[in-house]
Design a protein around this motif. Structure first.
Motif, PDB file in Angstrom:
ATOM      1  N   MET A   1       0.825  -1.196   0.000  1.00 59.04           N
ATOM      2  CA  MET A   1       0.000   0.000   0.000  1.00 59.04           C
ATOM      3  C   MET A   1       0.873   1.265   0.000  1.00 59.04           C
ATOM      4  N   LEU A   2       1.966   1.225   0.774  1.00 62.68           N
ATOM      5  CA  LEU A   2       2.895   2.354   0.805  1.00 62.68           C
ATOM      6  C   LEU A   2       3.555   2.556  -0.563  1.00 62.68           C
ATOM      7  N   GLU A   3       3.930   1.437  -1.198  1.00 65.18           N
ATOM      8  CA  GLU A   3       4.522   1.528  -2.549  1.00 65.18           C
ATOM      9  C   GLU A   3       3.521   2.122  -3.527  1.00 65.18           C
ATOM     10  N   ARG A   4       2.260   1.676  -3.414  1.00 62.73           N
ATOM     11  CA  ARG A   4       1.215   2.192  -4.323  1.00 62.73           C
ATOM     12  C   ARG A   4       1.035   3.696  -4.119  1.00 62.73           C
ATOM     13  N   ALA A   5       0.976   4.138  -2.855  1.00 67.74           N
ATOM     14  CA  ALA A   5       0.804   5.564  -2.566  1.00 67.74           C
ATOM     15  C   ALA A   5       1.983   6.380  -3.102  1.00 67.74           C
ATOM     16  N   THR A   6       3.202   5.819  -2.966  1.00 69.73           N
ATOM     17  CA  THR A   6       4.402   6.526  -3.449  1.00 69.73           C
ATOM     18  C   THR A   6       4.373   6.670  -4.961  1.00 69.73           C
ATOM     19  N   GLU A   7       3.964   5.605  -5.673  1.00 69.87           N
ATOM     20  CA  GLU A   7       3.861   5.677  -7.130  1.00 69.87           C
ATOM     21  C   GLU A   7       2.790   6.679  -7.553  1.00 69.87           C
ATOM     22  N   LEU A   8       1.667   6.691  -6.837  1.00 71.49           N
ATOM     23  CA  LEU A   8       0.579   7.624  -7.170  1.00 71.49           C
ATOM     24  C   LEU A   8       1.026   9.077  -7.007  1.00 71.49           C
ATOM     25  N   ILE A   9       1.726   9.388  -5.909  1.00 72.21           N
ATOM     26  CA  ILE A   9       2.101  10.793  -5.670  1.00 72.21           C
ATOM     27  C   ILE A   9       3.142  11.241  -6.698  1.00 72.21           C
ATOM     28  N   ARG A  10       3.965  10.314  -7.173  1.00 72.04           N
ATOM     29  CA  ARG A  10       4.937  10.673  -8.215  1.00 72.04           C
ATOM     30  C   ARG A  10       4.232  11.090  -9.509  1.00 72.04           C
ATOM     31  N   CYS A  11       3.076  10.459  -9.776  1.00 70.08           N
ATOM     32  CA  CYS A  11       2.313  10.811 -10.992  1.00 70.08           C
ATOM     33  C   CYS A  11       1.729  12.226 -10.904  1.00 70.08           C
ATOM     34  N   CYS A  12       1.617  12.757  -9.680  1.00 72.15           N
ATOM     35  CA  CYS A  12       0.991  14.073  -9.478  1.00 72.15           C
ATOM     36  C   CYS A  12       2.002  15.211  -9.561  1.00 72.15           C
ATOM     37  N   LYS A  13       3.279  14.875  -9.688  1.00 72.44           N
ATOM     38  CA  LYS A  13       4.334  15.895  -9.750  1.00 72.44           C
ATOM     39  C   LYS A  13       4.401  16.480 -11.153  1.00 72.44           C
ATOM     40  N   VAL A  14       4.417  17.822 -11.252  1.00 72.12           N
ATOM     41  CA  VAL A  14       4.499  18.473 -12.571  1.00 72.12           C
ATOM     42  C   VAL A  14       5.801  18.045 -13.253  1.00 72.12           C
ATOM     43  N   PRO A  15       5.717  17.521 -14.474  1.00 77.42           N
ATOM     44  CA  PRO A  15       6.935  17.022 -15.137  1.00 77.42           C
ATOM     45  C   PRO A  15       7.807  18.162 -15.666  1.00 77.42           C
ATOM     46  N   ARG A  16       9.024  17.804 -16.028  1.00 78.75           N
ATOM     47  CA  ARG A  16       9.958  18.764 -16.621  1.00 78.75           C
ATOM     48  C   ARG A  16       9.420  19.248 -17.965  1.00 78.75           C
ATOM     49  N   LEU A  17       9.477  20.571 -18.191  1.00 83.93           N
ATOM     50  CA  LEU A  17       9.023  21.122 -19.476  1.00 83.93           C
ATOM     51  C   LEU A  17      10.047  20.819 -20.563  1.00 83.93           C
TER      52      LEU A  17
END
Length: 502
Positions: A1-17
């Protein structure tokens, strides 16, 4: 569950332009795909937090590193996504910078705001185990905010400024003590601030100024003095005084300069020598002279008053831009005016004030012209009277006024006469309208008693400013004796005095 939450929050980070902000302004269409992912993913993260909050964000000394990547990712995302635009719109300002990559979903924006305002973000940064979170954040920002890379990471720039203000700004966090601002961290914040103020876009220069203001907060004085960082901040801020006239920018710039002056002057004993404050006063008064927009001249006037009152010990003036003493448009509240007058009468003498007295008086006719006109902006802020209040409040020794120049006398008479004449015209016009009153008339009856300020000036100070024209002192006495008819007495006496001065 912790791994899943960590992967999810990474998807919410604004990517490099892919393209640098140098190549053009940000456009919301660039972030359409990212926003789609964000708005589908971030609610799932908040759901997991609601269900497993202690595991995801708590501190466990046996597994102390397990949830650090999640906590650091959550801090980065919240710092990027939190929007001040709602607060700014409520106060009539524009704070749209960063809205291009922020969610537009009201429910999600509210949850993000709750996370910041409910101290959840603060706990992540100050509770036990936060040193490991900081190490992650530090490594991340060192990488993405380098000189060659930061222009591809506008969201990280805004997020960094928010986190610095939260932990090191003028109003530090209320819970556990924040990470100490050591020399290395202060130097890094300074380097990012300089990069931003040297960029050509005012929005990024403003972010740089906000970092400077955080560094100059009163509780960082030992670090600033030890490293001389405050002097580097001032030299960079001073270059911006002719760069931009947007209201938010101007406010941050003068807040930064004033914080520097407070820090620099805190231990000064000799006020007779020309020093940095005099250079700053020159910039301030020149800015006020050529500023035609009343809302912006209000910022100059606020800091003029704060600079002049700098040497008053332990006085409320330190918080002069707080709600209890003065509003952000430079309306002075009458109880504070009276308190300031009384404190100054107790023997306060600001030698710097004498140097700038003549220039302050010469500004009066310009301010009298600014308030005249049919637009709401014209009648909204009667700043000329705030300048007259300065003359009434800060005592001047006789040698500072003798011999009194004809030009100075003429400026004073012109202001009082033109202002009162225009007030009469506006009162007459407002009387004919049954459903609305004039902004000008409303403000003359509002927070600073304009008639009172003029009356105090004419009753107590006219003999000093007009030693060869006793008519001024006589006028003051007439007004004091017959306050009800003061307008007509004032106008007639002023007219005859103008003829004599010519």
């Amino acid at each position: 569950m912790l791994e899943r939450a960590t992967e999810l929050i990474r998807c919410c980070k604004v990517p490099r332009l892919m393209t640098s902000i140098e190549e053009g302004p940000l456009d919301r269409s660039t972030f359409v795909q990212f926003l789609h992912v964000l708005e589908a993913t971030l609610p799932a993260v908040f759901d997991l937090l609601a269900e497993h909050g202690t595991l995801l964000t708590g501190y466990d000394e046996y597994n102390e590193d397990d949830n650090v990547p999640f906590k650091a990712g959550l801090v980065l995302v919240i710092a990027e996504q939190y929007s001040e635009a709602g607060d700014a719109r409520a106060s009539g300002e524009d704070a749209s910078h960063g809205e291009e990559y922020r969610t537009g979903t009201p429910a999600l924006r509210n949850r993000i705001a709750q996370f910041c305002q409910g101290h959840e973000l603060e706990h992540l940064l100050t509770d036990r185990g936060s040193d490991r979170v900081w190490r992650h954040l530090h490594d991340h920002y060192r990488r993405v905010l380098s000189a060659s890379e930061w222009k591809h990471h506008p969201a990280d720039v805004a997020g960094f400024v928010r986190l610095v203000e939260l932990l090191y700004g003028p109003y530090p966090v209320s819970g556990a003590p924040p990470p100490q601002l050591d020399d290395d961290r202060a130097a890094y914040i300074l380097s990012v601030g300089i990069m931003l103020v040297e960029f050509f876009e005012p929005a990024y220069q403003l972010l740089g100024l906000r970092l400077f203001c955080a560094l100059l907060a009163p509780h960082h004085r030992p670090v600033m003095r030890r490293t001389n960082i405050h002097r580097v901040v001032y030299s960079n801020a001073k270059r911006l005084t002719n760069k931009c006239n947007q209201e938010l920018f101007l406010e941050a710039l003068w807040r930064c300069i004033y914080l520097y002056v407070e820090l620099e002057e805190a231990d000064r004993q000799d006020f007779t020598q020309w020093n940095t404050v005099d250079d700053i006063m020159e910039i301030l008064l020149n800015g006020l002279t050529f500023q035609s927009k009343l809302s912006q001249s209000g910022i100059y006037l606020l800091y003029l008053l704060k600079m002049l009152a700098l040497d008053l010990p332990d006085y409320l003036i330190d918080g002069l831009d707080e709600v209890q003493s003065i509003d952000r448009k430079c309306h002075l509240y009458e109880p504070v005016c009276e308190q300031l007058r009384q404190d100054c009468l107790g023997g306060f003498h600001n030698r710097r004030y004498y140097r700038w007295l003549h220039q302050i008086i010469e500004l009066l006719p310009h301010e009298a012209v600014k308030c005249q006109g049919a637009a709401r902006e014209n009648g909204r802020y009667c700043h000329g009277v705030n300048l007259l209040f300065i003359l009434v409040t800060f005592p001047v020794e006789p040698e500072a006024l003798r011999p009194t120049h004809i030009r100075m006398q003429t400026s004073l008479v012109e202001f009082i006469n033109v202002f009162k004449q225009y007030e009469q015209q506006q009162s007459a016009a407002a009387a004919k309208r049954s459903n609305a009153s004039s902004d000008f008339v409303y403000n003359t009856k509002a927070l600073v008693s304009i008639s009172k300020t003029m009356l105090v000036f004419l009753t107590h100070l006219a003999p000093h400013y007009f030693p060869e024209h006793p008519a001024m002192a006589t006028l003051g006495q007439q007004l004091a004796n017959d306050y009800a008819d003061c307008d007509s007495i004032m106008y007639n006496c002023m007219q005859s005095l103008i003829e004599k001065l010519r």
